[in-house]
Scaffold this motif. Structure first.
Motif, short mmCIF file in Angstrom:
data_model
loop_
_atom_site.label_atom_id
_atom_site.label_comp_id
_atom_site.label_asym_id
_atom_site.label_seq_id
_atom_site.Cartn_x
_atom_site.Cartn_y
_atom_site.Cartn_z
N ARG A 163 18.72 80.55 96.95
CA ARG A 163 18.31 81.15 98.21
C ARG A 163 16.87 81.65 98.18
O ARG A 163 16.19 81.70 99.20
CB ARG A 163 19.28 82.27 98.59
CG ARG A 163 20.65 81.74 99.02
CD ARG A 163 21.69 82.83 99.15
NE ARG A 163 22.96 82.27 99.57
CZ ARG A 163 23.38 82.18 100.83
NH1 ARG A 163 22.62 82.64 101.80
NH2 ARG A 163 24.55 81.64 101.13
N PHE A 205 13.48 72.81 102.88
CA PHE A 205 14.18 73.27 104.08
C PHE A 205 13.32 74.19 104.96
O PHE A 205 13.28 74.03 106.18
CB PHE A 205 15.49 73.96 103.71
CG PHE A 205 16.63 73.03 103.43
CD1 PHE A 205 16.44 71.86 102.70
CD2 PHE A 205 17.91 73.33 103.84
CE1 PHE A 205 17.49 71.01 102.42
CE2 PHE A 205 18.98 72.49 103.58
CZ PHE A 205 18.77 71.33 102.87
N GLY A 206 12.69 75.17 104.37
CA GLY A 206 11.87 76.10 105.15
C GLY A 206 10.72 75.40 105.84
O GLY A 206 10.44 75.65 107.02
N TYR A 253 25.16 72.80 105.53
CA TYR A 253 24.96 72.46 104.12
C TYR A 253 25.66 73.46 103.21
O TYR A 253 26.04 74.56 103.63
CB TYR A 253 23.46 72.39 103.77
CG TYR A 253 22.70 73.70 103.87
CD1 TYR A 253 22.56 74.53 102.77
CD2 TYR A 253 22.09 74.09 105.07
CE1 TYR A 253 21.86 75.72 102.84
CE2 TYR A 253 21.38 75.27 105.15
CZ TYR A 253 21.26 76.08 104.04
OH TYR A 253 20.56 77.27 104.12
N ASP A 283 25.36 75.88 99.77
CA ASP A 283 24.19 76.60 99.23
C ASP A 283 23.89 76.31 97.77
O ASP A 283 22.92 76.81 97.23
CB ASP A 283 24.31 78.10 99.50
CG ASP A 283 25.29 78.82 98.59
OD1 ASP A 283 26.18 78.16 98.00
OD2 ASP A 283 25.19 80.05 98.47
N HIS A 284 24.69 75.51 97.12
CA HIS A 284 24.44 74.91 95.81
C HIS A 284 25.74 74.26 95.41
O HIS A 284 26.62 74.07 96.25
CB HIS A 284 23.94 75.90 94.75
CG HIS A 284 24.81 77.12 94.60
ND1 HIS A 284 26.05 77.09 94.01
CD2 HIS A 284 24.62 78.40 94.99
CE1 HIS A 284 26.58 78.30 94.03
NE2 HIS A 284 25.74 79.11 94.62
N PHE A 300 16.17 71.88 98.57
CA PHE A 300 16.05 73.20 99.19
C PHE A 300 14.60 73.61 99.38
O PHE A 300 14.28 74.32 100.34
CB PHE A 300 16.78 74.25 98.35
CG PHE A 300 18.25 74.36 98.65
CD1 PHE A 300 18.87 73.49 99.55
CD2 PHE A 300 19.03 75.33 98.05
CE1 PHE A 300 20.22 73.59 99.84
CE2 PHE A 300 20.38 75.45 98.32
CZ PHE A 300 20.98 74.58 99.22
N SER A 349 10.48 78.27 100.49
CA SER A 349 10.09 76.86 100.43
C SER A 349 9.13 76.64 99.25
O SER A 349 8.21 75.83 99.32
CB SER A 349 9.46 76.40 101.75
OG SER A 349 9.75 75.04 102.01
N TRP A 355 21.47 77.26 111.04
CA TRP A 355 21.96 76.86 109.72
C TRP A 355 23.40 77.38 109.56
O TRP A 355 23.62 78.60 109.68
CB TRP A 355 21.12 77.47 108.60
CG TRP A 355 19.81 76.80 108.34
CD1 TRP A 355 19.26 75.76 109.03
CD2 TRP A 355 18.86 77.16 107.32
NE1 TRP A 355 18.04 75.44 108.49
CE2 TRP A 355 17.76 76.27 107.44
CE3 TRP A 355 18.84 78.12 106.32
CZ2 TRP A 355 16.66 76.34 106.59
CZ3 TRP A 355 17.74 78.19 105.47
CH2 TRP A 355 16.67 77.31 105.59
N THR A 360 14.53 80.03 96.64
CA THR A 360 13.78 78.79 96.89
C THR A 360 13.82 78.46 98.38
O THR A 360 12.81 78.10 98.99
CB THR A 360 14.36 77.63 96.07
OG1 THR A 360 14.27 77.94 94.68
CG2 THR A 360 13.62 76.33 96.35
N LEU A 361 15.00 78.57 98.99
CA LEU A 361 15.14 78.28 100.42
C LEU A 361 14.23 79.15 101.28
O LEU A 361 13.54 78.65 102.18
CB LEU A 361 16.59 78.53 100.85
CG LEU A 361 17.62 77.44 100.63
CD1 LEU A 361 19.03 77.99 100.85
CD2 LEU A 361 17.38 76.25 101.56
N SER A 366 20.25 71.24 96.00
CA SER A 366 19.70 72.55 95.68
C SER A 366 18.80 72.36 94.46
O SER A 366 19.02 71.48 93.65
CB SER A 366 20.81 73.55 95.35
OG SER A 366 20.27 74.78 94.93
#
Length: 614
Positions: free
Chosen positions: A76, A290-291, A238, A240-241, A287, A82, A28, A78-79, A67
């Motif tokens: 982050r 993503f995980g 990407y 980050d927001h 977001f 997940s 990433w 949330t990222l 995001s």
């Protein structure tokens, strides 16, 4: 060592290497604080980013990537899980108390490590969650994939700070002495912003930061190529927001949520992507996905506790992805500034639910207002020098808004009352309501209550209180009715023995403004007698906004009684709101009367410092 043991060792080694060879490396590359609007690859008004554009030539461009939150720590959080923030109470920025994940949930890199991956993060974390020792092999400014075992697959995150909001905190001297690569007179300034020299310069200065960031992306790609890793590595680039121009970072606008995303998938892993190299897609990804996507790419089972859906990996069809057309956004507290907003974008329509519509977007937030453009915008508003669209940022909002982003990409015209859009409005309203119920959305309780009762196990708290949350949400949604229909139900809430029913009844009453004057007598009684401090403040807030009474003293008395930092912070939010945008009467703060622990809280201190200078 005997021959049998040697043979067993070699078999295990060959098996391990073969297993490693089947798993892709995943990288990433993350740039901070930039939405898609400032890059030519995604937007006609953006600047060229040749390194990211080259990545896109052999990669997949996601034109609808988002995001779920418009600020670092909430985004982050949330990222890394997940999982949606309001379900975990991880969506407040910055966390006044970190959340503990229960034993059914982990940050997703921990699952990669268990599957044999080397995990390295360079270097920003910024989670609103306690991190276990199982997440990263390395997490520091020196972290690298190079410290893995020979042949071991890796997950590597590289963060670029060049586009961070702080880089736009330039001075007037900078503006006078530092030239930009573009002519400020020729740059695009979005229509809800003042068309001034300062806004033009800020736009060009920021685009130069985007250009510099692209060079750093190029350096990471060059290193991967030098290390002969490109053929075995799936690369995400990407933001980050959203971006840092006013009304973006910290707000559920498209400039706050709509991010750039390019994913490069090498030839040997093409079976893991539904889209061809060099293609673009309008499939919605967020977001929260993503995980789960990284786990799917690595061949690791996606835990049921995750909300995200993979958008890359085996057996994910193009047809299924192209049906994905929704994204959720959430915003509550950003530093010292409180609000409660949710958004649902479906296709080209954006539905926004303002749960406290009397709050003003332009309310003082010390970190935002370090930017000269914010300061100028507010000064122009106070001087009456803005047009109707530019003034919206400093005015009360509607309880719900609907935007057609094809026609109105900067969300300047609310279509919620347009007869032509009523069926879509009702559909999106119901869909968002259903999502909040299902989570359940913990923000139906004030943050200070969650800190005392929920953050040690938010999933269990939500499950236990799901019926109550459903009830409070139903009360909050009285705001979308006409007042005559809502009034009897509001009165019933104000009389309830449940303090949070009274809490939401007061917020709903205030949201109706002048229409709710008939409730003045009953709410005056609550201001004097409610057993809950914050309810007395909400009552006083109503009387100030709706009945135009000077309730500064009761609000100050409540502040002095509070022993909880975030409760006091919420009270201070009301003080600044009333002082700057409503009755504008003075609050004669006596700092020594504020609880010492409250007074020493850093975020509370920002509010107190601002009030002391006014």
């Amino acid at each position: 060592m005997n021959n049998k043991l040697v043979k067993l060792f070699l078999v295990n080694l060959i098996t391990t290497v073969a297993s490693y060879a089947q798993q892709p490396n995943i990288v990433w590359i993350v740039s901070e604080d930039n939405s898609k609007h400032y890059m030519k690859l995604f937007d006609e008004h953006g600047i060229a980013t040749p390194n990211i554009e080259n990545l896109a030539k052999d990669g997949i461009v996601f034109d609808r990537a988002f995001s779920n939150a418009a600020v670092c720590s909430a985004a982050r959080s949330t990222l890394i899980t997940s999982t949606y923030g309001p379900k975990l109470a991880t969506h407040y920025h910055r966390a006044e108390g970190k959340v503990t994940l229960n034993n059914t949930q982990e940050m997703f890199p921990a699952y990669l490590r268990k599957a044999g991956y080397y995990t390295a993060n360079n270097a920003k974390e910024d989670y609103n969650i306690y991190k276990s020792n199982e997440v990263w092999d390395e997490s520091s400014k020196k972290a690298s994939y190079k410290n893995r075992k020979p042949g071991q697959p890796f997950f590597y995150v590289f963060n670029i700070e060049t586009t961070h909001e702080s880089r736009i905190h330039f001075t007037k001297e900078t503006m006078n002495t530092t030239k930009t690569s573009m002519n400020p007179a020729e740059v695009f300034v979005q229509p809800n912003h003042p068309q001034t020299d300062l806004f033009r310069y800020t736009n060009t200065y920021y685009r130069d930061k985007i250009k510099a960031m692209d060079s750093e992306v190029g350096a990471v790609l060059d290193q991967l190529k030098k290390d002969n890793l490109l053929e075995n590595t799936i690369i995400f680039y990407y933001g980050d927001h959203g971006g840092v121009l006013p009304d973006s970072k910290g707000y559920l606008t498209e400039t706050g949520l709509h991010i750039p995303l390019v994913v490069y998938v090498p030839k040997k892993y093409q079976d893991l992507a539904a889209f061809q190299p060099g293609s673009r897609t309008n499939s919605f990804v967020s977001f929260v996905d993503f995980g789960a996507t990284v786990l799917k790419l690595a061949g690791v089972s996606v835990p049921k506790t995750m909300d995200g859906k993979p958008f890359l990996g085996k057996n994910i069809s193009k047809n299924e992805l192209e049906k994905r057309d929704e994204t959720i956004g959430y915003a509550d507290r950003f530093d010292e500034k409180y609000d409660m907003v949710r958004s649902l974008r479906k296709g080209n329509l954006k539905y926004v639910r303002n749960f406290e519509p009397f709050n003003v977007d332009g309310l003082m937030n010390e970190y935002r207002y370090k930017q000269l453009a914010y300061k100028e915008w507010f000064e122009l508003f106070k001087a009456g020098k803005l047009n109707a669209v530019q003034s919206q940022f400093f005015e009360p909002k509607a309880a719900e808004a609907l935007y057609d982003l094809d026609k109105d990409p900067f969300e300047t015209k609310n279509l919620a009352n347009d007869p032509a859009y009523q069926s879509q409005l009702v559909s999106l309203r119901k869909k968002l309501h259903s999502w909040m119920e299902k989570q359940p959305d913990l923000s139906l309780y004030p943050e200070f209550y969650l800190l005392d009762n929920a953050i040690q196990n938010p999933l269990e708290f939500g499950k236990k209180h799901q019926k109550d949350i459903k009830k409070y949400l139903k009360i909050a949604d009285l705001e979308v009715l006409n007042f005559d229909k809502a009034a009897p139900k509001i009165v019933k809430c104000l009389q309830s023995k449940d303090k949070w029913e009274r809490y939401w009844g007061l917020i709903v009453a205030t949201s109706f403004g002048e229409q709710a004057k008939s409730l003045t007598s009953q709410i005056t009684t609550l201001m004097k007698s409610d057993t809950e401090i914050i309810n007395r403040v909400r009552a006083a807030e109503f009387l100030a906004i709706v009945a135009h009474q000077n309730t500064s003293q009761p609000i100050l008395e409540a502040l002095y009684q509070s022993k909880k930092e975030t409760e006091a912070l919420l009270i201070l939010n009301s003080i600044v709101l009333l002082k700057d945008f409503y009755q504008k009467y003075p609050f004669q703060l006596e700092l020594e009367k504020i609880d010492k622990k409250v007074r020493e809280n850093y975020t509370v201190g920002r509010r107190l410092e601002y009030l002391a200078t006014k």
